[in-house]
Write a protein that holds these residues in place. Structure first.
Motif, mmCIF file in Angstrom:
data_model
loop_
_atom_site.group_PDB
_atom_site.id
_atom_site.type_symbol
_atom_site.label_atom_id
_atom_site.label_comp_id
_atom_site.label_asym_id
_atom_site.label_seq_id
_atom_site.Cartn_x
_atom_site.Cartn_y
_atom_site.Cartn_z
ATOM 1 N N THR A 196 -6.533 9.350 -13.235
ATOM 2 C CA THR A 196 -6.855 8.789 -14.171
ATOM 3 C C THR A 196 -8.009 7.636 -14.496
ATOM 4 O O THR A 196 -8.471 8.063 -15.617
ATOM 5 C CB THR A 196 -5.635 7.282 -14.057
ATOM 6 N N CYS A 197 -8.995 8.249 -13.613
ATOM 7 C CA CYS A 197 -10.147 7.184 -13.760
ATOM 8 C C CYS A 197 -11.249 7.563 -14.793
ATOM 9 O O CYS A 197 -11.445 8.540 -15.237
ATOM 10 C CB CYS A 197 -11.367 7.343 -12.269
ATOM 11 N N TYR A 198 -11.456 6.953 -14.846
ATOM 12 C CA TYR A 198 -12.246 6.885 -16.038
ATOM 13 C C TYR A 198 -13.949 7.440 -15.703
ATOM 14 O O TYR A 198 -13.665 8.169 -16.390
ATOM 15 C CB TYR A 198 -12.587 5.859 -17.320
ATOM 16 N N LEU A 199 -13.812 7.201 -14.713
ATOM 17 C CA LEU A 199 -15.329 6.980 -13.778
ATOM 18 C C LEU A 199 -15.189 8.940 -13.580
ATOM 19 O O LEU A 199 -16.358 9.511 -13.048
ATOM 20 C CB LEU A 199 -16.103 6.558 -13.346
ATOM 21 N N GLY A 200 -14.070 9.628 -13.017
ATOM 22 C CA GLY A 200 -14.169 10.527 -12.239
ATOM 23 C C GLY A 200 -14.404 10.721 -10.893
ATOM 24 O O GLY A 200 -15.048 11.778 -10.597
ATOM 25 N N TYR A 210 -6.791 8.226 -5.898
ATOM 26 C CA TYR A 210 -7.747 8.594 -5.948
ATOM 27 C C TYR A 210 -8.311 7.471 -7.383
ATOM 28 O O TYR A 210 -7.814 7.771 -8.117
ATOM 29 C CB TYR A 210 -8.329 10.236 -5.389
ATOM 30 N N GLY A 211 -10.206 7.350 -7.005
ATOM 31 C CA GLY A 211 -10.422 6.409 -8.383
ATOM 32 C C GLY A 211 -11.700 5.718 -7.659
ATOM 33 O O GLY A 211 -11.470 4.811 -6.868
ATOM 34 N N CYS A 212 -12.364 5.037 -8.681
ATOM 35 C CA CYS A 212 -13.543 4.043 -8.787
ATOM 36 C C CYS A 212 -13.016 3.037 -8.138
ATOM 37 O O CYS A 212 -13.512 1.082 -7.393
ATOM 38 C CB CYS A 212 -14.378 3.610 -9.545
ATOM 39 N N GLY A 213 -11.285 2.459 -8.698
ATOM 40 C CA GLY A 213 -11.071 0.960 -8.415
ATOM 41 C C GLY A 213 -10.979 0.288 -8.911
ATOM 42 O O GLY A 213 -10.143 -0.871 -9.112
ATOM 43 N N THR A 214 -11.928 -0.356 -9.788
ATOM 44 C CA THR A 214 -12.517 -0.694 -10.953
ATOM 45 C C THR A 214 -12.545 -0.558 -12.382
ATOM 46 O O THR A 214 -12.497 -1.744 -13.759
ATOM 47 C CB THR A 214 -14.200 -1.837 -10.371
ATOM 48 N N CYS A 215 -12.496 0.792 -12.972
ATOM 49 C CA CYS A 215 -12.524 1.073 -14.351
ATOM 50 C C CYS A 215 -11.397 0.456 -14.720
ATOM 51 O O CYS A 215 -10.300 0.507 -14.218
ATOM 52 C CB CYS A 215 -12.817 2.240 -14.711
ATOM 53 N N PRO A 216 -10.628 0.255 -16.134
ATOM 54 C CA PRO A 216 -9.966 -0.268 -16.951
ATOM 55 C C PRO A 216 -8.464 0.724 -16.682
ATOM 56 O O PRO A 216 -7.401 -0.032 -15.726
ATOM 57 C CB PRO A 216 -9.555 -0.464 -18.127
ATOM 58 N N ALA A 217 -8.917 2.395 -15.960
ATOM 59 C CA ALA A 217 -7.504 2.977 -15.833
ATOM 60 C C ALA A 217 -6.865 2.758 -14.989
ATOM 61 O O ALA A 217 -5.778 2.834 -14.100
ATOM 62 C CB ALA A 217 -7.909 4.080 -16.383
ATOM 63 N N CYS A 218 -8.352 2.422 -13.786
ATOM 64 C CA CYS A 218 -7.675 2.285 -12.272
ATOM 65 C C CYS A 218 -7.163 1.169 -12.214
ATOM 66 O O CYS A 218 -5.918 0.892 -11.323
ATOM 67 C CB CYS A 218 -9.334 2.314 -11.279
ATOM 68 N N GLN A 219 -7.510 -0.203 -12.695
ATOM 69 C CA GLN A 219 -6.643 -1.494 -12.426
ATOM 70 C C GLN A 219 -5.657 -1.300 -13.563
ATOM 71 O O GLN A 219 -4.619 -1.401 -12.064
ATOM 72 C CB GLN A 219 -7.607 -1.976 -13.582
HETATM 73 ZN ZN ZN Z 1 -11.407 4.278 -11.951
#
Ligand code: ZN
Length: 230
Positions: A196-200, A210-219
């Motif tokens: 889902t993460c916008y930053l890949g 998995y994800g950055c944890g901070t982008c809107p999609a991760c949140q």
């Molecule tokens: Zn993210």
């Protein structure tokens, strides 16, 4: 129950839940995905893995899961200047929409899906559009989808039925829906294989995947998961 469906399948949490929803309802289910020059093609890499795991771990659905269609829509990346198709940072535009909004994306996706469905004699189209957590994307609104269904049916002389099972539920309820449809194995599949993460970012593993944890999609995904787990 004799109907077949075509699911807009990106390899993310929402479209994977929609695919499970369709597999539990229709006897034949095909999938369609679009390569539109996404900044990160990681979601597209997830698609075959999700499909393979579904085939392997859900024998009942495996029989129903038909062809996967991948469409080259790079032209959309050429005419869009958004944070999903370029290296721009994510921010709000002057009109209040985040610059992750790709103008016309869902309209094009559904129109191309309808053109393919027409050829394959499929009448039900399934998409993960959602008005509840929609970040203000106007092409996720129920009204937009209803209007497009009308336009497609007029323009192709058909009776397409555009189904959007996530339209009125939030992310916690989307996790719950997946649990209802496929139990803990489907939750595990979504956590491990979807993106889902916008930053890949696929280097960091959280409880929710998995994800950055901070982008809107991760949140959105993380908050929904924590609420779902209660
Ligand atoms: Zn993210």
């Amino acid at each position: 129950m004799e109907k077949s469906a075509l699911v807009l399948f990106s390899g993310g949490q929402d479209s994977t839940t929609c695919l499970a929803w369709a597999l539990s309802r229709y006897t034949k289910v095909e999938t369609i995905g679009f390569d539109y020059g996404q900044r990160h093609a990681i979601e597209l890499d997830c698609r075959p893995r999700v499909l393979n795991t579904l085939r392997k771990d859900f024998p009942e659905w495996s029989e129903r899961l038909g062809e996967d269609h991948m469409i080259d829509l790079s032209v959309l990346g050429h005419i869009s200047d958004t944070a999903l198709t370029s290296e721009a940072a994510i921010h709000l535009n002057e009109n209040g929409l985040p610059n992750t909004f790709v103008p016309g994306r869902n309209l094009l996706f559904l129109t191309l899906a309808a053109a393919l469905a027409y050829r394959r004699h499929i009448t039900v189209l399934v998409g993960g559009m959602c008005e509840t957590d929609f970040s203000g994307y106007p092409d996720c609104r129920d009204e937009t989808i209803r209007a497009l269904q009308h336009a497609l049916n007029l323009g192709m002389e058909t009776h397409f039925d555009l189904q959007t099972p996530l339209m009125w539920i939030n992310k916690a309820q989307t996790w719950k829906l997946a649990d209802d449809l496929g139990g803990s194995s489907l939750i595990e599949l979504i956590v491990e294989e979807t993106h889902t993460c916008y930053l890949g970012d696929r280097t960091r593993r959280h409880r929710w995947g998995y994800g950055c944890g901070t982008c809107p999609a991760c949140q959105l995904r993380a908050n929904g998961f924590e609420k779902f787990k209660g």
